[in-house]
Motif scaffolding. Structure first.
Motif, PDB file in Angstrom:
ATOM      1  N   ARG A 201      -5.028   8.297   4.923  1.00 52.58           N
ATOM      2  CA  ARG A 201      -4.956   7.054   5.710  1.00 52.58           C
ATOM      3  C   ARG A 201      -5.892   5.996   5.113  1.00 52.58           C
ATOM      4  O   ARG A 201      -5.518   4.838   4.958  1.00 52.58           O
ATOM      5  CB  ARG A 201      -5.337   7.369   7.159  1.00 52.58           C
ATOM      6  CG  ARG A 201      -5.082   6.232   8.097  1.00 52.58           C
ATOM      7  CD  ARG A 201      -5.309   6.653   9.541  1.00 52.58           C
ATOM      8  NE  ARG A 201      -4.326   7.618   9.996  1.00 52.58           N
ATOM      9  CZ  ARG A 201      -4.615   8.695  10.732  1.00 52.58           C
ATOM     10  NH1 ARG A 201      -5.843   8.948  11.096  1.00 52.58           N
ATOM     11  NH2 ARG A 201      -3.660   9.503  11.115  1.00 52.58           N
ATOM     12  N   GLU A 202      -7.106   6.430   4.751  1.00 55.76           N
ATOM     13  CA  GLU A 202      -8.079   5.507   4.162  1.00 55.76           C
ATOM     14  C   GLU A 202      -7.562   4.947   2.830  1.00 55.76           C
ATOM     15  O   GLU A 202      -7.654   3.749   2.571  1.00 55.76           O
ATOM     16  CB  GLU A 202      -9.405   6.227   3.900  1.00 55.76           C
ATOM     17  CG  GLU A 202     -10.199   6.521   5.144  1.00 55.76           C
ATOM     18  CD  GLU A 202     -10.715   5.246   5.796  1.00 55.76           C
ATOM     19  OE1 GLU A 202     -11.592   4.607   5.220  1.00 55.76           O
ATOM     20  OE2 GLU A 202     -10.187   4.897   6.873  1.00 55.76           O
ATOM     21  N   GLU A 203      -6.994   5.852   2.004  1.00 55.00           N
ATOM     22  CA  GLU A 203      -6.477   5.409   0.698  1.00 55.00           C
ATOM     23  C   GLU A 203      -5.333   4.417   0.888  1.00 55.00           C
ATOM     24  O   GLU A 203      -5.241   3.403   0.196  1.00 55.00           O
ATOM     25  CB  GLU A 203      -5.979   6.605  -0.112  1.00 55.00           C
ATOM     26  CG  GLU A 203      -7.111   7.378  -0.778  1.00 55.00           C
ATOM     27  CD  GLU A 203      -6.615   8.670  -1.430  1.00 55.00           C
ATOM     28  OE1 GLU A 203      -5.418   8.740  -1.749  1.00 55.00           O
ATOM     29  OE2 GLU A 203      -7.433   9.591  -1.582  1.00 55.00           O
ATOM     30  N   LEU A 204      -4.449   4.722   1.835  1.00 55.23           N
ATOM     31  CA  LEU A 204      -3.316   3.825   2.097  1.00 55.23           C
ATOM     32  C   LEU A 204      -3.806   2.464   2.549  1.00 55.23           C
ATOM     33  O   LEU A 204      -3.295   1.418   2.133  1.00 55.23           O
ATOM     34  CB  LEU A 204      -2.403   4.435   3.164  1.00 55.23           C
ATOM     35  CG  LEU A 204      -1.505   5.561   2.673  1.00 55.23           C
ATOM     36  CD1 LEU A 204      -0.820   6.233   3.845  1.00 55.23           C
ATOM     37  CD2 LEU A 204      -0.470   5.041   1.681  1.00 55.23           C
ATOM     38  N   SER A 205      -4.835   2.507   3.372  1.00 52.02           N
ATOM     39  CA  SER A 205      -5.389   1.247   3.862  1.00 52.02           C
ATOM     40  C   SER A 205      -5.944   0.435   2.701  1.00 52.02           C
ATOM     41  O   SER A 205      -5.743  -0.784   2.595  1.00 52.02           O
ATOM     42  CB  SER A 205      -6.442   1.589   4.918  1.00 52.02           C
ATOM     43  OG  SER A 205      -7.352   0.567   5.032  1.00 52.02           O
ATOM     44  N   ILE A 207      -4.971   0.669  -0.463  1.00 52.34           N
ATOM     45  CA  ILE A 207      -3.847   0.175  -1.274  1.00 52.34           C
ATOM     46  C   ILE A 207      -3.239  -1.083  -0.624  1.00 52.34           C
ATOM     47  O   ILE A 207      -2.970  -2.086  -1.277  1.00 52.34           O
ATOM     48  CB  ILE A 207      -2.780   1.286  -1.450  1.00 52.34           C
ATOM     49  CG1 ILE A 207      -3.332   2.378  -2.363  1.00 52.34           C
ATOM     50  CG2 ILE A 207      -1.465   0.720  -2.020  1.00 52.34           C
ATOM     51  CD1 ILE A 207      -2.482   3.629  -2.443  1.00 52.34           C
ATOM     52  N   SER A 208      -3.058  -1.044   0.700  1.00 48.90           N
ATOM     53  CA  SER A 208      -2.469  -2.205   1.391  1.00 48.90           C
ATOM     54  C   SER A 208      -3.322  -3.465   1.203  1.00 48.90           C
ATOM     55  O   SER A 208      -2.822  -4.575   1.120  1.00 48.90           O
ATOM     56  CB  SER A 208      -2.357  -1.959   2.897  1.00 48.90           C
ATOM     57  OG  SER A 208      -1.728  -0.763   3.124  1.00 48.90           O
ATOM     58  N   LYS A 209      -4.647  -3.226   1.124  1.00 50.18           N
ATOM     59  CA  LYS A 209      -5.535  -4.395   0.981  1.00 50.18           C
ATOM     60  C   LYS A 209      -5.658  -4.812  -0.487  1.00 50.18           C
ATOM     61  O   LYS A 209      -6.451  -5.675  -0.832  1.00 50.18           O
ATOM     62  CB  LYS A 209      -6.926  -4.045   1.507  1.00 50.18           C
ATOM     63  CG  LYS A 209      -6.994  -3.953   3.008  1.00 50.18           C
ATOM     64  CD  LYS A 209      -8.424  -3.613   3.438  1.00 50.18           C
ATOM     65  CE  LYS A 209      -8.467  -3.119   4.867  1.00 50.18           C
ATOM     66  NZ  LYS A 209      -9.439  -2.048   5.051  1.00 50.18           N
ATOM     67  N   GLY A 210      -4.931  -4.086  -1.374  1.00 45.21           N
ATOM     68  CA  GLY A 210      -4.968  -4.421  -2.794  1.00 45.21           C
ATOM     69  C   GLY A 210      -6.206  -3.940  -3.523  1.00 45.21           C
ATOM     70  O   GLY A 210      -6.563  -4.470  -4.562  1.00 45.21           O
ATOM     71  N   GLU A 211      -6.887  -2.924  -2.972  1.00 43.72           N
ATOM     72  CA  GLU A 211      -8.127  -2.430  -3.645  1.00 43.72           C
ATOM     73  C   GLU A 211      -7.777  -1.608  -4.866  1.00 43.72           C
ATOM     74  O   GLU A 211      -6.750  -0.944  -4.904  1.00 43.72           O
ATOM     75  CB  GLU A 211      -8.939  -1.565  -2.671  1.00 43.72           C
ATOM     76  CG  GLU A 211      -9.688  -2.410  -1.664  1.00 43.72           C
ATOM     77  CD  GLU A 211     -10.249  -1.576  -0.492  1.00 43.72           C
ATOM     78  OE1 GLU A 211     -10.136  -0.328  -0.535  1.00 43.72           O
ATOM     79  OE2 GLU A 211     -10.764  -2.184   0.445  1.00 43.72           O
TER      80      GLU A 211
END
Ligand code: 5GP
Length: 211
Positions: A201-205, A207-211
Motif C-alpha cells: 500500500r505504501e509503495e503504491l501510494s 508510485i501514485s505520487k510519482g516518487e
C-alpha cells in the motif's frame, strides 16, 4: 522480507501415526518445516536416540528446565512428562520456518492460549478399531500401557473441537499432502500478511505520487 513461520501444533491419538507423517513431511519439504524436539522423562524406545526423537531427561533435569523457564509448555501424559524447549522454536520461527510441535492435547491448548495465531491440527486414524490395531502391531508397549493410551484417546477425543483442522491418516502420502496444503493456505491468510500488505500500500501510494 522473510515472513515469520507458522507455529503448527500436530496432535493425535497415540498410534495415529503422527511420527511417521511428520518424518515424511520433513523429508518431502525439508526447507519449509522445522520439527521441534521435545524433552521427556520417559525412557527411549528401541531405535530412539537422544537428541533425535526426544531429549531424554531425568525428572530433576526436566524440573530444572521448568524452573529456568526454558519450556514453552509441558504436560504429563500417562506416566511421564513431556515439554517443548523454547529456544529452538523461537529461532526457527524467526528464520521463516513453519515449526511443528508434535504434542498432546493439554500442551496444544496451552500453546493456543499463549500464541492465539498458532495452527492446531488433529490427526486420527480412520476408526477406533484401526487405532487399536496399530498400537498392538507397533509392539513397543505392553498391554496395560496400550489400554491406558486407548483410555487417554477416549478423553482426548472430547477435545478435538478445540483444533482448527481434523486430518485422517489413512494413506500416508495423502495425509502428508493434506497437511502441507493446510499450512500453505494458512501462510496466505490476510491476517498473517499485514506487514506485506502495508508495504505494498505504501509503495503504491509512492508510485501514485510519482516518487
Ligand atoms: P510418546 O511417548 O508416544 O512418544 O508420546 C506420548 C505423547 O506425548 C504423544 O501424544 C506426543 O505427541 C506427546 N508429546 C511429545 N512431546 C510433547 C511435548 O513437548 N509436550 C506435550 N505437551 N506433549 C508432547
Amino acid at each position: 522480507m522473510e515472513k515469520k513461520g507458522i507455529l503448527t501444533v500436530v496432535s493425535g491419538f497415540s498410534g495415529a501415526g503422527k511420527g511417521t507423517v511428520m518424518k515424511e513431511l520433513l523429508r518431502r519439504y525439508p526447507s519449509r518445516y522445522a520439527l521441534s524436539i521435545s524433552a521427556t522423562t520417559r525412557k527411549p524406545r528401541e531405535g530412539e536416540t537422544n537428541g533425535i526423537e526426544y531429549f531424554f531427561l531425568t525428572t530433576e533435569e526436566f524440573e530444572k528446565m521448568i524452573a529456568e523457564d526454558e519450556l514453552l509448555e509441558y504436560a504429563r501424559y500417562v506416566e511421564h512428562c513431556y515439554g517443548t524447549p523454547k529456544a529452538y522454536v523461537e529461532k526457527q520461527l524467526q528464520a521463516g520456518k513453519d515449526v511443528i510441535l508434535e504434542i498432546e492435547i493439554q500442551g496444544a491448548l496451552k500453546i493456543k492460549e499463549k500464541f492465539p495465531d498458532a495452527l492446531l491440527l488433529f490427526i486420527s486414524p480412520p476408526s477406533a478399531a484401526e487405532l487399536k490395531r496399530r498400537l498392538v502391531n507397533r509392539g513397543t508397549e505392553e498391554m496395560h500401557v496400550i489400554e491406558a493410551r486407548l483410555k487417554r484417546a477416549e478423553e482426548e477425543s472430547c477435545g478435538i473441537e478445540n483444533y482448527d483442522y481434523f486430518v485422517i491418516n489413512d494413506k500416508l502420502s495423502d495425509c502428508v499432502e493434506e497437511i502441507h496444503a493446510i499450512v500453505g493456505c494458512e501462510r496466505s491468510r490476510v491476517s498473517r500478511n499485514a506487514d506485506l500488505i502495508y508495504n505494498i500500500r505504501e509503495e503504491l501510494s509512492g508510485i501514485s505520487k510519482g516518487e
